[in-house]
Design an enzyme around this catalytic site. Structure first.
Site, PDB file in Angstrom:
ATOM      1  N   ASP A   1     -22.115-112.067 -22.860  1.00 37.71           N
ATOM      2  CA  ASP A   1     -22.920-111.010 -23.469  1.00 37.71           C
ATOM      3  C   ASP A   1     -23.675-111.683 -24.598  1.00 37.71           C
ATOM      4  O   ASP A   1     -23.094-112.007 -25.631  1.00 37.71           O
ATOM      5  CB  ASP A   1     -22.029-109.880 -23.992  1.00 37.71           C
ATOM      6  CG  ASP A   1     -22.840-108.711 -24.549  1.00 37.71           C
ATOM      7  OD1 ASP A   1     -23.983-108.936 -24.995  1.00 37.71           O
ATOM      8  OD2 ASP A   1     -22.340-107.578 -24.542  1.00 37.71           O
ATOM      9  N   HIS A   2     -24.973-111.924 -24.391  1.00 40.66           N
ATOM     10  CA  HIS A   2     -25.693-112.760 -25.354  1.00 40.66           C
ATOM     11  C   HIS A   2     -25.759-112.141 -26.748  1.00 40.66           C
ATOM     12  O   HIS A   2     -25.975-112.849 -27.728  1.00 40.66           O
ATOM     13  CB  HIS A   2     -27.096-113.102 -24.839  1.00 40.66           C
ATOM     14  CG  HIS A   2     -28.046-111.951 -24.817  1.00 40.66           C
ATOM     15  ND1 HIS A   2     -28.187-111.111 -23.731  1.00 40.66           N
ATOM     16  CD2 HIS A   2     -28.915-111.481 -25.756  1.00 40.66           C
ATOM     17  CE1 HIS A   2     -29.107-110.210 -23.985  1.00 40.66           C
ATOM     18  NE2 HIS A   2     -29.562-110.400 -25.204  1.00 40.66           N
TER      19      HIS A   2
ATOM     20  N   HIS B   1     -23.824-104.384 -24.550  1.00 42.71           N
ATOM     21  CA  HIS B   1     -24.270-104.789 -25.886  1.00 42.71           C
ATOM     22  C   HIS B   1     -23.869-103.783 -26.968  1.00 42.71           C
ATOM     23  O   HIS B   1     -23.302-104.151 -28.005  1.00 42.71           O
ATOM     24  CB  HIS B   1     -25.795-104.964 -25.913  1.00 42.71           C
ATOM     25  CG  HIS B   1     -26.315-105.919 -24.889  1.00 42.71           C
ATOM     26  ND1 HIS B   1     -25.625-107.038 -24.500  1.00 42.71           N
ATOM     27  CD2 HIS B   1     -27.465-105.920 -24.175  1.00 42.71           C
ATOM     28  CE1 HIS B   1     -26.340-107.702 -23.591  1.00 42.71           C
ATOM     29  NE2 HIS B   1     -27.459-107.032 -23.381  1.00 42.71           N
TER      30      HIS B   1
END
Length: 523
Positions: free
Chosen positions: A200-201, A263
């Site tokens: 999950d950037h 996110h």
């Protein structure tokens, strides 16, 4: 300042951050090697890790795709990708020393005979550079291919030789809880849970990683981090762009699955988690899971009271006329949401009764990702004692600006310089990249490094994914059953549907304006 110094240490750049860690050599196997993610994020991140010295001479790459490339065509593709996002980086000797470690295989590795070709190519590259057998399989491909590739890797013997075997998976991880469980079972048939890195950037962004440091390393904040002092938590992740070339994916996923399930809920968990008993990966992830499991799950009849979904229509964004979502994707009856706002409640002792307001959407007035902590206001008697009549005391706010300009701000009330009986809210900047002068590495740069050294802290564990889907599934089912009923439309370039502000006011404060230049800006 304490926070500024800590933030600086976290964000200096990959070469400075990780210098004390023993970095092993590694072979990256990129599936989807010619895709958009690899071009925009993975190759520039690898170059930065190479340039900084962390992986120089210690890595090689085998790219896998159906595109009919050979090694030279692939290297030119990588060179152009790096130079596009790191201008003038790969020329001369710097280019040759980096690019000579990239190799390509044109194959469909879902087929056994193609997997045998991959095994041969991997063995060839590892022998050429005397690599020790550590392998990272990066699945930058559509989720429906995860399980077949994992099965092929297992049956081919590619997961059985010396060194570690790690797999990196991009979102979406499943479509709902049921499909996520099926996918997880398929992956566990080939990899141990400790070797599965669900990326999950947002967890690679410096400011998100700094939440725990800000909370647990500063006495100024941790004693106040609860329902007694915090009135509301607000999390915003908005964009000015539309769906672009992701039309097919977005029409199937929508904002709820694309942003909220991963996110947004990951940021909620970072803000809400209890202090871990020790700062180790599993202890930190244990506390995040507890936070997500405490989310109140809404019954179908409750969803309209706590959740708003919207879709953008034509409008003007950043001075440019843009079409509505339905026109953009060519479906005049689409009910896919491009905007979600929700009020969340965590049913635990620390956060009981504190609304978490979250929102995310496309084609909005401004690109912004903020976490705003709204503290309670002081009682009215304070105003009376101070001799200030008729003035509103603005609540103190702690603002964590994740993007586009990272920063930490604290707002408080001071006396106006020209009037002893007037208060004005003022923002103090605790940390900002431009002020301190450090180089903030990109999220993928941090995360790729963490995969190599085996640090799973900033990756989602299966039970985190499971807890997130448990909260999302009833809402997604309600959206699907409702169709267009309850879908709130908003013009592109606006702040989103007014219905979002209404549910926010019902449960606390309205959302902070996306175009309010005073929040936060130094006076």
């Amino acid at each position: 300042m304490i926070v500024g110094e800590l933030h600086g240490d976290v964000c200096k750049g990959a070469g400075d951050v990780h210098r004390q860690v023993d970095v092993p050599d590694v072979l990256f196997i990129f599936f989807g090697a010619t895709g958009d993610l690899a071009r925009r994020k993975l190759y520039p991140a690898l170059y930065e890790l190479w340039r900084s010295g962390e992986l120089r001479g210690r890595m090689a790459v085998v790219g896998v795709s159906r595109r009919p490339f050979d090694d030279e065509a692939y290297r030119e593709f990588v060179r152009k990708a790096v130079n596009e996002y790191r201008p003038f980086a790969l020329y001369g000797e710097a280019a040759s020393s980096f690019l000579e470690r990239f190799f390509f295989l044109s194959a469909d590795v879902g087929k056994p005979e193609e997997t045998a070709k991959l095994a041969a190519r991997i063995a060839e590259v590892e022998e050429r550079f005397s690599l020790s057998g550590n392998r990272v399989f990066y699945l930058s491909i559509a989720p429906q291919h995860f399980a077949p590739i994992a099965q092929s890797l297992r049956t081919s013997g590619l997961l059985e030789s010396r060194g570690f075997r790690r797999v990196v998976i991009e979102k979406p991880f499943g479509w709902d809880l049921r499909s996520a469980r099926e996918l997880n079972a398929a992956l566990l048939g080939a990899f141990d849970e400790r070797d599965i890195y669900r990326i999950d950037h947002y967890l690679g962004k410096a400011m998100v990683q700094n939440i725990a440091v800000l909370r647990f390393a500063n006495l100024l904040f941790e004693p106040l981090w609860n329902r007694h002092y915090i009135a509301q938590v607000e999390i915003t992740a908005t964009e000015t762009v539309g769906v672009g070339d992701r039309k097919g994916y977005y029409e199937a996923a929508g904002a709820l699955r694309d942003m909220v399930q991963n996110h947004i809920l990951q940021m909620v968990a970072m803000v809400a988690m209890e202090p871990p008993g020790r700062f180790e990966p599993e202890a930190i992830r244990d506390e995040k899971v507890k936070a997500l499991r405490s989310l109140r799950i809404y019954r179908p009849e409750e969803v309209p009271l706590f959740v708003v979904r919207g879709q953008y229509r034509s409008g003007v964004t950043l001075g440019e006329a843009v079409p509505g979502y339905r026109e953009e994707i060519g479906n005049p009856s689409s009910t896919t949401e491009t905007y979600v706002a929700a009020v969340l409640f965590l049913e635990n002792f620390r956060w009981w009764g504190v609304p978490f307001l979250v929102r995310t959407g496309k084609r909005l007035a401004r690109k912004r990702t903020d976490i705003v902590i709204h503290f309670h206001t002081l009682p009215l008697t304070v105003k009376a004692l101070s001799g200030i009549e008729g003035e509103e005391l603005a609540p103190n706010r702690l603002i964590l600006r994740v993007q586009p300009d990272e920063g930490i701000f604290l707002t408080f009330n001071v006396r106006a310089s020209r009037s002893p009986f007037q208060l004005v809210p003022t923002a103090m900047e605790l940390s900002r990249g431009e002020a301190i002068g450090f180089n903030t590495p990109e999220a993928y740069e941090r995360l790729l490094y963490d995969v190599v050294v085996g640090d799973p802290t900033n990756f989602t564990r299966w039970d985190e994914v499971e807890a997130a889907w448990r909260w999302v599934d009833p809402i997604a089912e309600f959206f699907a059953a409702a169709g267009e009923e309850g879908l709130a439309f908003y013009p592109a370039g606006s702040e989103g549907p007014e219905e979002a502000q209404r549910i926010a006011r019902r449960h606390g404060l309205p959302f902070t304006s996306l175009v309010d230049e005073r929040a936060p800006v130094l006076p």
